[in-house]
Design a protein around this motif. Structure first.
Motif, PDB file in Angstrom:
ATOM      1  N   ARG A 482      43.492  39.285  40.240  1.00 37.42           N
ATOM      2  CA  ARG A 482      43.670  38.527  38.996  1.00 37.42           C
ATOM      3  C   ARG A 482      43.498  39.465  37.800  1.00 37.42           C
ATOM      4  NH1 ARG A 482      46.478  34.707  38.997  1.00 37.42           N
ATOM      5  NH2 ARG A 482      45.375  33.490  37.421  1.00 37.42           N
ATOM      6  N   GLU A 572      36.158  42.154  44.059  1.00 40.62           N
ATOM      7  CA  GLU A 572      35.664  41.413  42.905  1.00 40.62           C
ATOM      8  C   GLU A 572      36.827  40.963  42.033  1.00 40.62           C
ATOM      9  OE1 GLU A 572      32.661  42.017  39.061  1.00 40.62           O
ATOM     10  OE2 GLU A 572      32.620  43.431  40.758  1.00 40.62           O
ATOM     11  N   ILE A 573      37.058  39.634  41.963  1.00 40.82           N
ATOM     12  CA  ILE A 573      38.133  39.085  41.145  1.00 40.82           C
ATOM     13  C   ILE A 573      37.813  39.305  39.661  1.00 40.82           C
ATOM     14  CG2 ILE A 573      39.285  36.945  40.443  1.00 40.82           C
ATOM     15  CD1 ILE A 573      39.013  35.967  43.296  1.00 40.82           C
ATOM     16  N   GLN A 574      38.837  39.681  38.899  1.00 37.81           N
ATOM     17  CA  GLN A 574      38.641  40.041  37.493  1.00 37.81           C
ATOM     18  C   GLN A 574      38.690  38.838  36.554  1.00 37.81           C
ATOM     19  OE1 GLN A 574      37.979  43.549  36.686  1.00 37.81           O
ATOM     20  NE2 GLN A 574      37.574  43.163  38.853  1.00 37.81           N
ATOM     21  N   GLY A 575      39.270  37.711  37.002  1.00 36.82           N
ATOM     22  CA  GLY A 575      39.209  36.507  36.184  1.00 36.82           C
ATOM     23  C   GLY A 575      40.266  36.429  35.108  1.00 36.82           C
ATOM     24  N   GLY A 577      42.249  33.922  34.614  1.00 37.06           N
ATOM     25  CA  GLY A 577      42.313  32.568  34.081  1.00 37.06           C
ATOM     26  C   GLY A 577      43.602  31.870  34.466  1.00 37.06           C
TER      27      GLY A 577
END
Length: 694
Positions: A482, A572-575, A577
């Protein structure tokens, strides 16, 4: 062109013709027998595939039938030579070839080929007689030029009728090019006799290679055998791969077809040679005779096109958009060596578009995942690589004050896995990039080797149906993390790993040269566990496409390995949105966008050409079809140009540059500009959100 026929033509016949069709002499029928080396190769190939091939299979009666069908299709893909009576006579082998291969009994392949050679002689003799006849081009007839999905015709009489229409169509095509009658007869006589001669020159190695590849293609599309001569030519072609006009060619029935042009090469830079175009003739220098090459073997066509740097070659092309029987054109190219820097990443900035406001979007155009392995091995500190170049360009763009970055991977067919991994590392803090699973189920995880984050700002990746392999690894990782917005079309779907196996390594030292096997031995999986194979990477924001995705890439290849899934690896997903708002804004924007309307109209027109399998044999009708199609194309182009405030093109200055290869063309900027607007929408929301928080 249907996928099955294309697959067979490219993966079997392209290897066959690359072997120079054995010799320049006609091979007596009694020499067409299997050799000890071929029988030895067969046993080794079966053993290697059984042990190391990614796909587990059973060589049984069902596969025997598939091998027979593929061998017959490889010999006669357009069903011009065999009749149903011939095919029925070969049915005795349907449940036998599996056992024959296991014991290296290759006689069936040679017996079938001898019948094929006899049928070629018969059909050519008939075609030569037809050239002495007068054809009525006012009679209401059509010719089916693509018979790959048709049933085998009943008998020789039905084949003769097919050849009557085929010959009539070819005479008409040359007439419409204003060739004199005596020259038409000469051209077609040479074409037919050339086909007969090249078939008679096929030797034992050619027959064996075609047959054994009918077996490998029954597994999946990318495993294939290369005879010793082909392996030698492969090595030469790899050393010379960036010399000449910069075009990758394939065999498709009786035509040599452009598979793709190489970024930075004369063909791509000239803008008149496009993927899907058929090469009808080749001429040397500015005024040399253009030699008709329809029906030629691939290697002979390549030899005509290849030449020294700075020399001139002229190609008579039948553009894909014209369809079979359409109008051809001649393009002049200056041969040149393609340098690494010609394929290197390049930067630009998009700004000032309607609705973007003051936002500046940096763009890095990446045509390939390259790495100067020679420079690296020789210890050069500044050897060129994708990652090094993109790192430098990104820094320069940041210094120029960009608000977001687009990586343009359209037409990027892949390259170095190392580069795909390292490039991903520029945009994520650290972590895994791709998982690689081998035939034994063992899993390797390729990790970002550098924890440094080079660019952490708003990011988009622009892809299309020709973004493949390493491009899909990069785009898939950015999507799974993401980290950025993936925009465009579903990608190619090439998610398997091949290696070259030298068969000589399985015999005692001093053994005979047995050739090589290109073997599929692993598959790529994304960090979330899904494969890039078959489905490709489906963008977060899809561009409208008229073409069916089922017909392109791996999805259009018979026996392609299916999509699969394994366990995800820790990352680790970065976000990023939710992107739903931006999808809606994109859809609303393109509803009345003249650029996307133009792309849709052009795709519809090209689809009509691709889906057609027949042409009229009425001279007046075929001329009218040409005119109507060309008028539609020009009207669509000019409507777009006027809509964006540019002058429409006259017949004299009709732009021949590629809509897709020339990225300074306004048509080529349609997709990129919309990607910039999408990223600008996202950046605007980020800016407003930051202001509210303050």
């Amino acid at each position: 062109m249907n996928a099955k026929r294309l697959l067979l033509s490219f993966f079997i016949l392209s290897f066959l013709v690359a072997d120079a069709w054995s010799s320049v002499r006609e091979v007596p029928l009694d020499e067409l027998e299997s050799t000890r080396e071929q029988r030895q190769s067969t046993l080794i190939i079966l053993r290697v595939i059984e042990k190391y091939h990614y796909k587990k299979h059973h060589l049984d009666d069902a596969m025997s039938g598939a091998i027979l069908d593929r061998y017959l299709e490889a010999l006669d893909p357009n069903k011009f030579f065999f009749s149903k009576k011939d095919i029925q006579s070969f049915e005795v082998y349907r449940n036998y070839l599996d056992d024959a291969l296991k014991s290296a009994r290759l006689d069936p392949a040679f017996k079938i080929f001898k019948v094929f050679r006899q049928r070629v002689d018969e059909r050519i003799a008939h075609a030569l007689k037809l050239l002495d006849q007068e054809f009525d081009f006012s009679a209401d007839e059509t010719y089916r030029f693509d018979r790959s999905e048709m049933e085998w015709v009943v008998d020789a009489a039905a084949l003769e009728e097919i050849w009557r229409k085929k010959t009539k169509s070819e005479v008409l095509s040359l007439r419409l090019k204003d060739k004199p009658e005596d020259e038409i007869k000469k051209t077609l006589k040479e074409r037919y006799l050339g086909l007969q001669r090249r078939t008679r020159q096929l030797g034992s190695n050619d027959v064996y290679q075609s047959f054994i590849n009918a077996y490998t293609l029954s597994l999946e599309p990318h495993t294939a055998f290369m005879s010793p001569r082909v392996a030698e030519n492969f090595d030469i072609s790899m050393r010379l791969s960036l010399e000449g006009i910069g075009a990758v060619l394939r065999n498709e029935s009786e035509y040599t077809v452009v598979q793709r042009t190489v970024a930075g090469g004369p063909a791509a830079l000239g803008g008149e040679v496009h993927a899907g175009d058929k090469i009808l003739g080749v001429g040397q220098d500015r005024d040399g005779e253009i030699v008709d090459v329809i029906g030629w073997r691939l290697q002979d066509v390549v030899d005509l096109i290849r030449g020294s740097k700075g020399s001139i070659v002229r190609l008579r092309l039948l553009p894909e958009k014209e369809g079979s029987g359409g109008r051809s054109s001649v393009t002049t190219l200056v041969r040149n060596k393609i340098k690494l820097e010609d394929q290197a990443a390049k930067k630009s900035i998009v700004e000032g578009l309607n609705g973007m406001g003051p936002v500046r979007i940096g763009v890095i155009d990446l045509p390939a995942f390259y790495r100067d392995f020679r420079g690296m091995s020789e210890g050069e500190k500044d050897f060129r690589s994708t990652t090094r170049d993109v790192r430098k360009l990104t820094g320069e763009l940041m210094d120029e004050g960009i608000d977001g970055l687009i990586l343009d991977l359209r037409q990027n067919g892949g390259g170095s896995l190392v580069e795909a991994t390292e490039l991903t590392g520029l945009f994520i803090p650290s972590g895994p990039v791709v998982q690689v699973k081998n035939a034994n189920g063992e899993l390797d995880v390729e990790q970002d080797p550098d924890p440094a984050l080079v660019y952490g700002g708003p990011l988009a990746v622009l892809v299309d149906r020709n973004s493949a392999s390493a491009s899909e690894i990069f785009a898939g990782a950015i999507q799974d993390y993401r980290r950025g917005i993936i925009i465009g079309e579903p990608t190619f779907g090439k998610g398997t790993v091949q290696t070259l196996v030298d068969l000589d390594r399985f015999v005692r030292k001093g053994g005979d040269k047995l050739g090589r096997l290109r073997l599929t031995m692993a598959q790529f999986f994304r960090v979330k566990g899904g494969s890039t194979q078959f489905r490709g990477v489906v963008p977060d924001i899809l561009y409208p496409s008229v073409d069916s995705s089922k017909k392109h890439g791996e999805r259009g290849l018979e026996n392609a390995l299916p999509w699969a899934q394994i366990k995800p690896t820790a990352f680790e997903i970065q976000g990023l949105g939710s992107l739903q708002k931006y999808r809606g804004q994109h859809q609303k924007r393109i509803e009345n966008d003249p650029g996307f309307r133009y792309l849709k109209d052009q795709a519809l027109l090209l689809n009509e050409v691709r889906e057609r399998t027949t042409v009229s044999l009425v001279s007046k009708t075929r001329k009218t079809e040409w005119k109507v199609r060309e008028e539609r194309r020009k009207a669509q182009r000019n409507r777009f140009l006027v809509a964006i405030g540019k002058k429409p093109l006259s017949d004299e200055d009709e732009d021949k540059r590629s809509d897709s290869d020339q990225k300074d063309d306004p048509v080529a900027k349609i997709a990129l500009n919309e990607a910039a607007r999408i990223l600008s929408d996202y950046i605007g929301d980020k800016i407003r959100s930051a202001m509210v928080q303050q």
